[in-house]
Design a protein around this motif. Sequence first.
Motif, PDB file in Angstrom:
ATOM      1  N   GLN A   1     -65.049 -62.030 -69.233  1.00 25.32           N
ATOM      2  CA  GLN A   1     -63.669 -62.087 -69.682  1.00 25.32           C
ATOM      3  C   GLN A   1     -63.568 -63.009 -70.896  1.00 25.32           C
ATOM      4  OE1 GLN A   1     -60.773 -63.052 -66.746  1.00 25.32           O
ATOM      5  NE2 GLN A   1     -61.552 -61.606 -65.246  1.00 25.32           N
TER       6      GLN A   1
ATOM      7  N   TYR B   1     -60.729 -65.341 -73.095  1.00 25.65           N
ATOM      8  CA  TYR B   1     -59.416 -65.985 -73.136  1.00 25.65           C
ATOM      9  C   TYR B   1     -59.283 -66.737 -74.447  1.00 25.65           C
ATOM     10  CZ  TYR B   1     -58.495 -65.168 -68.165  1.00 25.65           C
ATOM     11  OH  TYR B   1     -58.250 -64.574 -66.946  1.00 25.65           O
TER      12      TYR B   1
ATOM     13  N   GLN C   1     -61.272 -57.913 -70.627  1.00 30.20           N
ATOM     14  CA  GLN C   1     -62.429 -57.949 -69.743  1.00 30.20           C
ATOM     15  C   GLN C   1     -63.366 -56.811 -70.130  1.00 30.20           C
ATOM     16  OE1 GLN C   1     -62.887 -58.798 -65.326  1.00 30.20           O
ATOM     17  NE2 GLN C   1     -62.779 -56.548 -65.303  1.00 30.20           N
TER      18      GLN C   1
ATOM     19  N   GLY D   1     -63.328 -64.075 -62.332  1.00 25.12           N
ATOM     20  CA  GLY D   1     -62.134 -63.267 -62.408  1.00 25.12           C
ATOM     21  C   GLY D   1     -61.984 -62.462 -61.140  1.00 25.12           C
TER      22      GLY D   1
END
Lengths: 110, 114
Positions: free
Chosen positions: A33, A35, A48, A93
């Motif tokens: 993932q 961010y 993702q 996640g």
Amino acid sequence: GQQVMQIPQYQHVQEGEDFTTYCNSSTTLSNIQWYKQRPGGHPVFLIQLVKSGEVKKQKRLTFQFGEAKKNSSLHITATQTTDVGTYFCLRGGGSEKLVFGKGTKLTVNP
Amino acid sequence: EPEVTQTPSHQVTQMGQEVILRCVPISNHLYFYWYRQILGQKVEFLVSFYNNEISEKSEIFDDQFSVERPDGSNFTLKIRSTKLEDSAMYFCASIRGRRDTEAFFGQGTRLTVV
């Protein structure tokens, strides 16, 4: 969980230049993932990646997942000042905790 | 767009005092987390919470820390006797379900211990 190693730790670019950050894992990842955290802000989910060799695009951002699912990259084309922030790649996640590394801190000179 | 809300945005407290940081996760989410970020450092996992109990906690989450979901909407982090080194930004996050990927983070509470 073991965190994914990310380089570079810092990157300073002129507005309009491209930017790439790389993540590497010693073990095969089920997914990765990405961010972004703006200065003074909170982490925000970008994307993702799950499949081997996967490439996904979001406007000027291109995300790749390696064939062996051990590395990933984020490439930003023609950076803008709004791209400033720290970019994190993470394993985990779903119901698993997210394990943050130091990320790559991007600064953009206007 | 649904969001995780945290209150207060900034809390100043004296060393040794108890603080409660509040979070309202997104209403249909089932997994909840607290993270903290000391100024200039990385985001650190504190605790995860599911089905009204702690599912995992880090070494940071010692006996001074506790979490609760008292009323089905709020998710709180309590620090019983704050220390100077507890000064940090505390983020609450939630995930809808086991197979979901995106963690939604709140804006954070900046805790300053003086």
